[in-house]
Design a protein around this motif. Structure first.
Motif, PDB file in Angstrom:
ATOM      1  N   PRO A  97      78.857 -88.777  92.723  1.00 53.33           N
ATOM      2  CA  PRO A  97      79.956 -88.285  91.867  1.00 53.33           C
ATOM      3  C   PRO A  97      80.872 -87.290  92.584  1.00 53.33           C
ATOM      4  O   PRO A  97      82.024 -87.110  92.178  1.00 53.33           O
ATOM      5  CB  PRO A  97      79.227 -87.608  90.703  1.00 53.33           C
ATOM      6  CG  PRO A  97      77.888 -88.258  90.670  1.00 53.33           C
ATOM      7  CD  PRO A  97      77.543 -88.574  92.097  1.00 53.33           C
ATOM      8  N   THR A 120      83.286 -98.122  89.006  1.00 53.81           N
ATOM      9  CA  THR A 120      84.058 -98.163  87.760  1.00 53.81           C
ATOM     10  C   THR A 120      83.140 -98.025  86.553  1.00 53.81           C
ATOM     11  O   THR A 120      83.465 -97.341  85.586  1.00 53.81           O
ATOM     12  CB  THR A 120      84.856 -99.475  87.676  1.00 53.81           C
ATOM     13  OG1 THR A 120      85.541 -99.661  88.908  1.00 53.81           O
ATOM     14  CG2 THR A 120      85.848 -99.430  86.538  1.00 53.81           C
ATOM     15  N   THR A 121      81.981 -98.675  86.617  1.00 58.55           N
ATOM     16  CA  THR A 121      81.039 -98.572  85.511  1.00 58.55           C
ATOM     17  C   THR A 121      80.626 -97.125  85.291  1.00 58.55           C
ATOM     18  O   THR A 121      80.430 -96.677  84.161  1.00 58.55           O
ATOM     19  CB  THR A 121      79.785 -99.430  85.801  1.00 58.55           C
ATOM     20  OG1 THR A 121      80.214-100.744  86.120  1.00 58.55           O
ATOM     21  CG2 THR A 121      78.866 -99.478  84.603  1.00 58.55           C
ATOM     22  N   GLU A 122      80.525 -96.377  86.389  1.00 53.13           N
ATOM     23  CA  GLU A 122      80.122 -94.972  86.260  1.00 53.13           C
ATOM     24  C   GLU A 122      81.312 -94.040  86.109  1.00 53.13           C
ATOM     25  O   GLU A 122      81.159 -92.818  86.119  1.00 53.13           O
ATOM     26  CB  GLU A 122      79.277 -94.568  87.482  1.00 53.13           C
ATOM     27  CG  GLU A 122      77.929 -95.280  87.470  1.00 53.13           C
ATOM     28  CD  GLU A 122      77.060 -94.893  88.657  1.00 53.13           C
ATOM     29  OE1 GLU A 122      77.155 -93.741  89.114  1.00 53.13           O
ATOM     30  OE2 GLU A 122      76.288 -95.755  89.115  1.00 53.13           O
ATOM     31  N   GLY A 123      82.502 -94.599  86.034  1.00 56.27           N
ATOM     32  CA  GLY A 123      83.688 -93.786  85.836  1.00 56.27           C
ATOM     33  C   GLY A 123      84.122 -93.009  87.068  1.00 56.27           C
ATOM     34  O   GLY A 123      84.789 -91.973  86.955  1.00 56.27           O
ATOM     35  N   LEU A 124      83.768 -93.466  88.239  1.00 57.96           N
ATOM     36  CA  LEU A 124      84.124 -92.762  89.474  1.00 57.96           C
ATOM     37  C   LEU A 124      85.311 -93.448  90.150  1.00 57.96           C
ATOM     38  O   LEU A 124      85.435 -94.668  90.103  1.00 57.96           O
ATOM     39  CB  LEU A 124      82.922 -92.747  90.434  1.00 57.96           C
ATOM     40  CG  LEU A 124      81.644 -92.143  89.864  1.00 57.96           C
ATOM     41  CD1 LEU A 124      80.504 -92.270  90.867  1.00 57.96           C
ATOM     42  CD2 LEU A 124      81.868 -90.690  89.490  1.00 57.96           C
ATOM     43  N   GLU A 125      86.163 -92.650  90.782  1.00 58.93           N
ATOM     44  CA  GLU A 125      87.350 -93.225  91.423  1.00 58.93           C
ATOM     45  C   GLU A 125      87.618 -92.644  92.799  1.00 58.93           C
ATOM     46  O   GLU A 125      88.720 -92.167  93.071  1.00 58.93           O
ATOM     47  CB  GLU A 125      88.589 -92.987  90.543  1.00 58.93           C
ATOM     48  CG  GLU A 125      88.550 -93.753  89.249  1.00 58.93           C
ATOM     49  CD  GLU A 125      89.729 -93.417  88.344  1.00 58.93           C
ATOM     50  OE1 GLU A 125      90.322 -92.317  88.496  1.00 58.93           O
ATOM     51  OE2 GLU A 125      90.047 -94.244  87.501  1.00 58.93           O
ATOM     52  N   LEU A 263      86.048-105.666  84.163  1.00 61.29           N
ATOM     53  CA  LEU A 263      86.532-104.343  84.583  1.00 61.29           C
ATOM     54  C   LEU A 263      87.901-104.446  85.258  1.00 61.29           C
ATOM     55  O   LEU A 263      88.385-103.485  85.847  1.00 61.29           O
ATOM     56  CB  LEU A 263      85.529-103.699  85.544  1.00 61.29           C
ATOM     57  CG  LEU A 263      84.150-103.389  84.950  1.00 61.29           C
ATOM     58  CD1 LEU A 263      83.176-102.961  86.036  1.00 61.29           C
ATOM     59  CD2 LEU A 263      84.245-102.312  83.879  1.00 61.29           C
TER      60      LEU A 263
END
Ligand code: SF4
Ligand code: SF4
Lengths: 662, 393
Positions: A97, A120-125, A263
């Motif tokens: 993260p 993307t599933t974990e909301g990381l970019e 996604l």
């Protein structure tokens, strides 16, 4: 004489078992010419060459297929892992993260797409930047990480504070294996011989894990590179990487393509992979005999109970008049069941879950695992108890239990459910089609026989023949490429028969299959029944067999298959009549009135069928696709009488129930 | 009867059929009872193919029922309302009748089928004007209107002879008579299910008169109520006798009784096997009536498809153009698209022929791909044609 196919393989160790055997012992065609000329490259380069037409077959990252749906994929072979793969990893000094940038080490499109799916599933970019091959790890510092694939990753464990294996992450997220690469070919290039050669190479390669590992070790040491010991590499080749794309790997494959699409990570719309089909040897052999054919002579022979050859069946399917076929089938039925009785059963079709990974194109029942929280269900015992009680109250003797391929449901869940059913109800369990058995076997890493044994011990009585659709991989590859193959389906039935279970078999027509596909389906069922009957003769009647065959038309409404094939009652009657003649060793033929209506059901009784099926208390899979017939036992008896027979209730074994019980 | 004597008897009947001899009453009853359904079907199919080859006819028409008020009280009728003013009773104005045709002015309809209740509360001119307003709008359209029961009622109510009533209707635009109202001729049955309408003799006399005037007509039989098999065969024979005399019937249409919403709804619907057998026996008994028609609205499309091998050469039901069908967005069993119907006919290995009321051919299927039929599964099984290759998706 054909020129050899130019084949491009990946240099990574994990590809060795697939192509090194091609170099050691080049497979030859019938004229003694080599089938392939082999070259080697990095994964992304392989895909580029195939796209550019610089080669004919290549080991390509799965994701590159998304841009080339015209490619043909060699079935049942690939590079996959069930969990940790070791050679697709993200390394960093800080937890994921906190990572702000990831260097992509000459990575393949597949691994990048997998990485983005997980991020993307974990909301990381984090920012993703390409790096040359071999340089990724050296750029890891602070919040910068690297995605490393291939052999370079062997050296990474222990070097960085954080080490994430993407195969393991994928398994944790989906419960499914990850397919990284497969053989793809430019359309029209692959022949049977090529497919067979690539399968043979794989089988040989898997057997050579140790010598290959030794050679790899020696090469590295000779080049002055660090190396692990031989056993490490051999273990990697033997255990970590899976080279067979069986239905479990294909479930993982479709999940990967579908999830990343959901996604919005790629826009290849409909999830599909074009697998090349391979002919079954028994079928090839059956095709050989030829003689001039006449419809009436054939029908006369068949009506008298003589066996039809494959090409004769095809000929009849194409040429015979429907009433003439029906008439011969009626005579055959009368010979097999001279009592003038038509049976039926009171049972209930319960679909215990609608969550399914297989995403068959013709199915409008399933909910993919990604939407399970919104639309999915798994019936609780309370719901099931209610349904079972209702069934008993209506005089039902059996539950037909089927559902989707739900990775959340483990073998214990089924065992517990079956035991509970047996403790609380006096219902027989006609449960789980081969498709589900295969799924459970893979989920538990057990053999099909082991799963069947355990389920049987828990109370399963017999196996329904669902999931067969058309047992010909040319058709299956088109309509349900991720579901079990013909061979896998038949193997489950074989094992069930060996264990002493009775099973049924089915066919769904209307997928633009040809006469050949249809007859091959019947042919392979008949061949398996021959095996079962031989086993019973040799080893005793406690061995199992097919009890009945059921065919029905595909119901296209609401599915993704926009076919407009002939699914008319007319064709249904033809197929059914022909099945009665061709399946000379399967005793019972069941009418499928829920899809056709009882009127056609009556006619079908005069064209070979001797069973009116079930009082359908519930039939989700069919009714979702728009069949809405409901009949009571009295109505069923009325229709049976209309066709000129006396009705009689039965159980799954096709034993008549005592009149008193009715 | 034993199976052996049965099949010997069947062969005798088959020989008669092949020699073109009329079958006797006993033969008909025997065919109804003969256990081998497919053998009866195949025999009927022989006659059907001798007369019509692989053609299956259809035509594009629509129905107008100008009123449902009726003085009769048939047990099997779910349509009639006895009195004007009863809930759901209606009588259309001439404007409304005209409106029905205006609604369909873009459709290639060739025929309007007009049937009503027996409504004595309207002037005679209302009936003739019904025809007139439609003809004014579409002079070329064929009006197949008023059953023999209605003609008989007009004659009584308005004090005319059958010939007179028919003449005035022809002058107003009448083209032919539909075959309704025949039900079952046997008195025993008529007393039970439709005692207050035209008798068998009256029904037949109206058709005799019409035929003599040069009008064509159809004939029907309602099966599945309280009649016996013998009474069905008797019904067929009476039709055959009149046909021998006049030759005016074009088509025999067996009508399956529908138990919904009437006073006979305790009875089961006729089964699929009963329907198919009735078509086949009809085909075999009525050697002198050219066509046998199935109403797919009554028996369902599925049975209708199969019926094409049991003597049926004509399929009827409302056929609509694709456009309207798609606008409505419904796949009701009441409405069928033209391509849907052609497809169903092709799938059974037959050749679709669009006809007008008098069986003039308007269009004939040449097996070419049609919009909406992606797979030319067409005609793979006909003995008359070679298999057409499937295009695989
Ligand atoms: S047909 Fe069966 S396996 Fe295929 S998607 Fe539907 S539920 Fe799943
Ligand atoms: S005459 Fe016709 S409309 Fe009147 S009740 Fe009888 S069937 Fe119904």
């Amino acid at each position: 004489m054909a020129t050899p196919l130019r084949l491009c393989a990946v240099t990574f160790l994990n590809a060795w078992p697939l192509y090194q055997p091609l170099l050691e012992r080049p497979p030859l065609d019938e004229d003694g010419e080599p089938l392939f000329s082999v070259e080697e490259a990095l994964p992304s380069e392989c895909a580029r060459r195939l796209a550019a037409g610089e080669c004919d077959v290549a080991l390509v990252p799965v994701a590159s297929y998304l841009e080339h749906p015209e490619w043909e994929v060699v079935p049942e072979v690939g590079i996959a892992a069930r969990g940790a793969v070791q050679t697709v990893v993200v390394v960093s000094e800080v937890p994921l993260p906190e990572v702000t940038r990831i260097h992509l080490d000459a990575a393949s499109r597949s691994s990048v797409l997998l990485l983005r799916t997980l991020l993307t599933t974990e909301g990381l970019e984090p920012e993703l930047v390409p790096a040359p091959h071999g340089q990724g790890a050296s750029r890891v510092r602070g919040t910068e990480a690297a995605l490393v694939i291939g052999d370079a990753a062997f050296e990474l464990p222990g070097r960085f504070a954080h080490h994430i294996d993407l195969g393991a992450r994928w398994l944790a997220l989906t419960g499914l294996p990850m397919v990284f690469a497969f053989w793809a070919a430019r359309p029209g290039r692959l022949t049977e011989a090529h497919v067979r050669a690539l399968h043979a190479a794989r089988d040989r390669g898997i057997g050579q894990a140790e010598p290959l590992a030794r050679r790899y070790c020696e090469q590295r040491l000779a080049a002055g590179l660090p190396a692990q010991d031989e056993a490490f590499y051999a273990n990697y080749l033997r255990r970590t990487i899976r080279y067979r794309l069986d239905s479990w790997e294909r479930e993982g494959l479709v999940e990967y393509i579908a999830r990343s699409h959901e996604l919005h990570l790629h826009d290849a719309g409909d999830v599909h992979v074009r697998f090349a089909a391979r002919e079954h040897e028994g079928v090839a052999a059956a095709r050989r005999a030829r003689a001039p054919l006449r419809v009436d002579a054939l029908l006369q022979r068949a009506a008298a109970g003589e066996r039809l050859h494959l090409h004769e069946g095809i000929f009849l399917y194409e040429q015979a008049d429907t009433l003439a076929l029906g008439h011969a089938a009626d005579q055959r039925r009368a010979a097999l069941h001279p009592e003038g009785v038509v049976t039926y059963i009171i049972d209930r079709n319960v679909n215990y879950t609608n969550v399914c990974t297989a995403r068959c194109k013709f199915c409008n029942f399933y909910v993919p695992p990604t939407r399970k929280l919104q639309e999915g269900y798994v019936h609780s015992k309370e719901v099931l108890a209610q349904k079972f009680r209702e069934t008993e109250a209506l005089g039902g003797v059996q539950i037909l239990l089927q559902g989707g391929l739900n990775p959340d449901l483990r073998l214990e869940w089924y065992e517990d459910l079956f035991r509970w059913t047996k403790q609380n109800f006096s219902l027989r369990l006609h449960a789980l089609s081969p498709t589900e058995i295969i799924h459970i076997a893979h989920l538990e890493d057990l053999s099909v026989a082991q799963v069947l044994q355990r389920l049987r011990a828990a109370g399963m009585d017999s196996l329904p023949g669902g999931g067969a659709e058309i047992l010909h991989d040319e058709v299956r590859n088109r309509i349900s490429p991720f579901k079990n193959t013909t061979d896998e389906w038949l193997e489950v039935m074989r094992q069930a028969h060996v264990l002493g279970m009775k099973t049924t078999c089915t066919m769904v027509f209307g997928f633009q299959e040809t006469a050949e596909h249809t007859l091959v389906h019947l042919h392979r069922l008949r061949a398996l029944q021959d095996e079962a009957l031989a086993r019973r003769r040799a080893h005793g009647e406690h061995h199992g067999q097919f009890t009945a065959f059921i065919v029905w038309p595909f119901q296209a409404e609401g599915t993704r298959l926009k076919l407009r094939d002939d699914t008319s009652p007319w064709r249904y009657l033809r197929v059914q009549a022909l099945a009665r003649l061709y399946l000379d060793n399967i005793p019972n033929l069941q009418v499928s009135w829920p899809t056709l209506g009882p009127e056609i059901g009556e006619v079908a009784l005069r064209m070979g069928a001797n069973d009116f099926g079930s009082v359908m208390i519930e039939e989700n899979v069919v009714s979702q696709a728009g069949a809405h017939f409901m009949l009571t036992a009295e109505q069923i008896e009325h229709h049976i009488r209309a066709a000129g027979f006396s009705p009689r209730r039965r159980n799954m074994q096709y034993d008549w129930l005592p009149e008193a019980a009715q | 009867m034993s199976p052996a004597t049965d099949s010997a008897r069947f062969r005798t009947v088959a020989d008669k059929v092949r020699a073109g001899e009329p079958l006797a009453f006993d033969d008909g009853v025997f065919l109804y009872r003969y256990p081998d359904l497919l053998a009866v079907g195949a025999l009927a199919n022989e006659v059907r193919e001798r007369l019509h080859g692989d053609r299956t006819y259809f035509n594009i028409n629509f129905h107008i029922n100008p009123t449902n008020v009726c003085e009769a009280d048939c047990q099997f009728c779910s349509f009639a309302r006895l009195q004007p003013g009863m809930p759901q009773a209606y009588t259309m104005s001439l404007d409304e009748i005209r409106g029905k045709l205006v609604e369909r002015k873009d459709q290639p309809v060739t025929e309007i089928h007009i049937v009503s209740g027996l409504h004595g509360g309207v002037p005679w001119s209302w009936y003739t004007d019904t025809l007139r307003v439609l003809k004014e709008l579409r002079p070329d359209i064929h009006l197949k209107a008023f059953t023999a029961v209605e003609i008989h009622f007009f004659a009584e109510k308005y004090g005319k002879s059958y010939a007179q009533a028919l003449r005035e209707l022809v002058d107003a635009g009448l083209g032919s008579l539909p075959g309704g109202g025949a039900e079952i001729f046997a008195d025993r049955v008529r007393r039970k299910i439709c005692r207050d309408k035209a008798t068998a003799e009256q029904w037949l006399e109206v058709h005799r008169t019409a035929h003599r005037m040069g009008l064509r007509s159809n004939c029907t039989m309602l099966y599945g109520t309280v009649e016996t098999l013998e009474e069905r065969v008797d019904h067929m024979l009476r039709l055959r006798a009149l046909q021998d005399e006049t030759g005016g019937f074009q088509t025999f249409i067996p009508l399956a009784f529908h138990p919904d919403g009437n006073r006979l709804d305790k009875l089961p619907r006729p089964t699929g096997v009963d329907s198919l057998r009735t078509y086949a026996v009809g085909r075999l008994m009525l050697h002198n009536i050219p066509h046998i028609k199935a109403y797919w609205i009554m028996i369902g499309l599925d049975t209708a498809q199969i019926a094409q091998s049991f003597g049926v050469d004509d399929l009827d039901g409302t056929v609509q153009e694709e456009k309207i069908y798609h606008m409505a967005g419904a796949d009701t069993p009441q409405v069928m698209t033209r391509t849907g119907l052609i497809r169903l006919i092709r799938e059974a290995g037959r050749r679709a022929v669009e006809r007008d009321t008098l069986y003039e051919v308007r269009w004939e299927d040449d097996g070419r791909p049609l919009p909406g039929i992606r797979v030319e599964a067409s005609v793979p099984y006909s003995r008359h044609r070679k298999r057409v290759e499937l295009s695989v998706l």
